[in-house]
Design a protein around this motif. Structure first.
Motif, short mmCIF file in Angstrom:
data_model
loop_
_atom_site.label_atom_id
_atom_site.label_comp_id
_atom_site.label_asym_id
_atom_site.label_seq_id
_atom_site.Cartn_x
_atom_site.Cartn_y
_atom_site.Cartn_z
N LEU A 148 -11.43 -1.58 18.40
CA LEU A 148 -12.38 -2.69 18.67
C LEU A 148 -11.57 -3.85 17.58
O LEU A 148 -11.72 -5.00 18.09
N ALA A 149 -11.26 -3.56 16.40
CA ALA A 149 -10.85 -4.53 15.51
C ALA A 149 -9.55 -5.40 16.00
O ALA A 149 -9.54 -6.34 15.93
N VAL A 150 -8.59 -4.71 16.50
CA VAL A 150 -7.39 -5.26 16.83
C VAL A 150 -7.70 -5.84 18.30
O VAL A 150 -7.29 -7.11 18.42
N ASP A 151 -8.59 -5.44 19.15
CA ASP A 151 -8.99 -6.34 20.35
C ASP A 151 -9.67 -7.75 19.91
O ASP A 151 -9.58 -8.69 20.58
N ALA A 152 -10.72 -7.68 18.91
CA ALA A 152 -11.38 -8.57 18.40
C ALA A 152 -10.26 -9.71 18.01
O ALA A 152 -10.64 -10.75 18.28
N LYS A 153 -9.31 -9.22 17.02
CA LYS A 153 -8.44 -10.20 16.76
C LYS A 153 -7.57 -10.82 17.41
O LYS A 153 -7.44 -11.97 17.45
N ALA A 154 -7.33 -10.32 18.52
CA ALA A 154 -6.39 -10.81 19.57
C ALA A 154 -7.13 -11.91 20.46
O ALA A 154 -6.77 -12.83 20.52
N LYS A 155 -8.41 -11.58 20.86
CA LYS A 155 -9.34 -12.36 21.53
C LYS A 155 -9.51 -13.81 20.61
O LYS A 155 -9.85 -14.86 21.10
N PHE A 177 -2.86 -5.51 23.80
CA PHE A 177 -2.43 -4.25 24.21
C PHE A 177 -3.53 -3.28 23.59
O PHE A 177 -3.43 -2.12 23.80
N GLY A 178 -4.40 -3.73 22.89
CA GLY A 178 -5.29 -2.95 22.27
C GLY A 178 -6.65 -2.45 23.11
O GLY A 178 -7.10 -1.44 22.86
N ALA A 179 -7.03 -3.13 23.99
CA ALA A 179 -8.32 -2.86 24.76
C ALA A 179 -8.17 -1.42 25.57
O ALA A 179 -7.24 -1.47 26.47
N SER A 219 0.74 8.03 10.77
CA SER A 219 1.43 6.83 10.81
C SER A 219 2.82 7.29 11.71
O SER A 219 3.34 8.30 11.83
N GLY A 220 3.34 6.15 12.22
CA GLY A 220 4.59 6.31 12.96
C GLY A 220 4.63 6.01 14.33
O GLY A 220 5.64 6.29 15.07
N TYR A 221 3.59 5.66 14.89
CA TYR A 221 3.30 5.67 16.37
C TYR A 221 2.37 4.17 16.62
O TYR A 221 1.82 3.56 15.90
N LEU A 222 2.50 3.68 17.96
CA LEU A 222 1.97 2.69 18.41
C LEU A 222 0.99 3.26 19.60
O LEU A 222 1.63 3.65 20.38
N ARG A 223 -0.18 2.63 19.78
CA ARG A 223 -0.83 2.70 21.20
C ARG A 223 -0.78 1.38 21.68
O ARG A 223 -1.31 0.36 21.43
N LEU A 224 -0.50 1.28 23.05
CA LEU A 224 -0.59 0.34 24.06
C LEU A 224 -1.13 0.77 25.02
O LEU A 224 -0.71 1.60 25.97
N SER A 225 -2.21 -0.08 25.70
CA SER A 225 -3.02 0.00 26.94
C SER A 225 -2.37 -0.75 27.96
O SER A 225 -1.81 -2.01 27.78
N TYR A 226 -1.99 0.00 29.15
CA TYR A 226 -1.57 -0.77 30.32
C TYR A 226 -2.39 -1.08 31.23
O TYR A 226 -2.17 -1.46 32.30
N ALA A 227 -4.01 -1.36 30.72
CA ALA A 227 -4.93 -1.77 31.38
C ALA A 227 -5.17 -3.61 31.35
O ALA A 227 -5.94 -4.05 30.89
N LEU A 228 -3.92 -4.24 31.77
CA LEU A 228 -4.00 -5.51 31.71
C LEU A 228 -2.84 -6.03 33.07
O LEU A 228 -2.28 -5.22 33.46
N GLY A 229 -3.03 -7.14 33.19
CA GLY A 229 -2.18 -7.58 34.30
C GLY A 229 -0.64 -7.42 34.26
O GLY A 229 -0.16 -7.40 33.11
N ASP A 230 0.00 -7.22 35.40
CA ASP A 230 1.48 -6.90 35.26
C ASP A 230 2.30 -7.97 34.63
O ASP A 230 3.21 -7.54 33.83
#
Length: 396
Positions: free
Chosen positions: A14-21, A33-35, A367-378
């Motif tokens: 939620l923190a990453v999503d809030a910062k991006a918004k 890609f956080g949400a 550590s050593g990984y990233l999460r990216l959501s693909y629930a966003l437009g193409d």
């Protein structure tokens, strides 16, 4: 402030999503890609049910703390339809979103000092909910080389005489990993043999790809029904994250205890949302099939593009709507005068240099990984990953 609350880590996703918004609102061309939520509107038939419910004075009053009887019945019927086993409506507790179900499940089962086995990478809320209940999360890590799937042998190695429960999440947030029917049955049988409770989060049950089969652990091992709490909700399947309707299914004594807690904590879930949820779980799965097809297309694009980056390993997720690339091969290399040594540092560089928001692996375990959501437009997906590609191509 109490030590209990002071010790809680904020939700990193939620923190990453809030910062991006916030950056986007300030005019920055940030792609997030956080949400962890579908980018589709709630199906219209669900919205129509809510509009109708809002006009009915019966929904303007308190209702039973454990949920509207009609919704509890609908959830029981949905469980038989989708999961293949019967539950009584008395075994269902309707909660304010899936997070409340998570918290109340641990609160109902865990005493101070109890250990809860937590396969990692894990959703960021699980360890905090375990600690709030007085328990101790015991991480059991499976990396990209295992497709992020823990084994019975790993669980057994982590088991002690204080082990009370196992958190089981398939399809997984954050990795998109899905346990096979055989793996699910083996883990369930192991838990049964050792008297370990299972708390199973099945909220992504309908989002699976490539002919992958979702297997409810209670269907795989029916004898687990007396020592399993199932967590679910309408958020992901029906694009209803903001409606806040989740549920718990479990033995009647556990559900009764959790209902008692909820009666003091929040009382009933908003009646209009519950009426909308009845329409959702009682309807067809046509809407989710349309969303699933879009997610599948985006999944393939994202994995393909991430796999082109030198130093990045990205297992293909079989469920949910997340990719979880291993970026350890990028760490320690210089990017525009900075040398990240952790995925948190790398995520900060990506946001600051190319205005793309991703969630670092520290939110979900090592550590050593990233999460990216693909629930966003193409288009945003391709542009966002392209920016990451161009940036990481500069790594020296």
């Amino acid at each position: 402030m109490s030590a209990r609350l002071a010790a809680i880590a904020p939700s990193a996703t939620l923190a990453v999503d809030a910062k991006a918004k916030a950056l986007k609102a300030a005019g920055r061309p940030v792609i997030g890609f956080g949400a962890g939520e579908p980018d589709f509107p709630t199906p219209q038939y669900v919205v129509d049910a809510a509009i109708k419910a809002a006009a009915d004075p019966a929904n303007h009053r308190y209702s039973p703390a454990g949920g509207l009887p009609a919704l509890k019945t609908a959830i029981a019927e949905k469980t038989l339809r989708d999961s293949g086993y019967e539950v009584d409506p008395s075994q269902v507790l309707v909660t304010n979103g899936g997070k409340q179900a998570v918290y109340q499940a641990f609160a109902a089962l865990v005493d101070p000092g109890d250990e809860v086995l937590l396969p990692a990478p894990y959703w960021t809320t699980y360890p905090e909910a375990i600690r709030l209940a007085g328990g101790e999360p015991v991480e059991v890590f499976a990396g990209a080389d295992q497709d992020y799937l823990v084994t019975v042998e790993q669980l057994e190695a982590a088991r002690t005489d204080r082990t009370k429960a196992l958190l089981f999440c398939s399809p997984s947030n954050p990795t998109g990993a899905v346990y096979s029917p055989e793996q699910t049955a083996a883990i369930g049988q192991w838990a049964l043999e050792h008297g370990i409770w299972v708390i199973t989060d099945e909220i992504y049950e309908h989002l699976v790809y490539d002919h992958t089969v979702f297997t409810p652990i209670v269907r795989a091992v029916p004898a687990l029904a007396d020592t399993t709490v199932v967590l679910n909700g309408v958020a992901k399947t029906y694009a209803m994250t903001g409606w806040r309707v989740g549920w718990m299914i479990g033995p009647t004594d556990v559900i009764k205890a959790a209902t008692n807690l909820q009666s003091h904590l929040t009382s009933n879930v908003a009646n209009v949302s519950q009426r909308a949820a009845i329409a959702a779980v009682s309807g067809t799965l046509a809407a989710v099939e349309e969303m699933r097809a879009a997610f599948d297309r985006r999944r393939r694009t994202m994995v393909s593009m991430l796999s082109e980056i030198d130093g990045v390993v990205c297992p293909t997720p079989q469920g949910a709507f997340y990719a979880y690339p291993d970026v350890r091969g990028v760490l320690g290399r210089t990017l525009r005068g900075r040398t990240p040594t952790t995925s948190a540092e790398l995520a900060a560089i990506i946001l600051e240099e190319v205005e793309v928001a991703v969630v670092p692996g520290e939110a979900f375990g090592p550590s050593g990984y990233l999460r990216l959501s693909y629930a966003l437009g193409d288009d945003d997906l391709v542009e966002g990953v392209s920016r990451i590609q161009r940036l990481l191509a500069e790594a020296e």
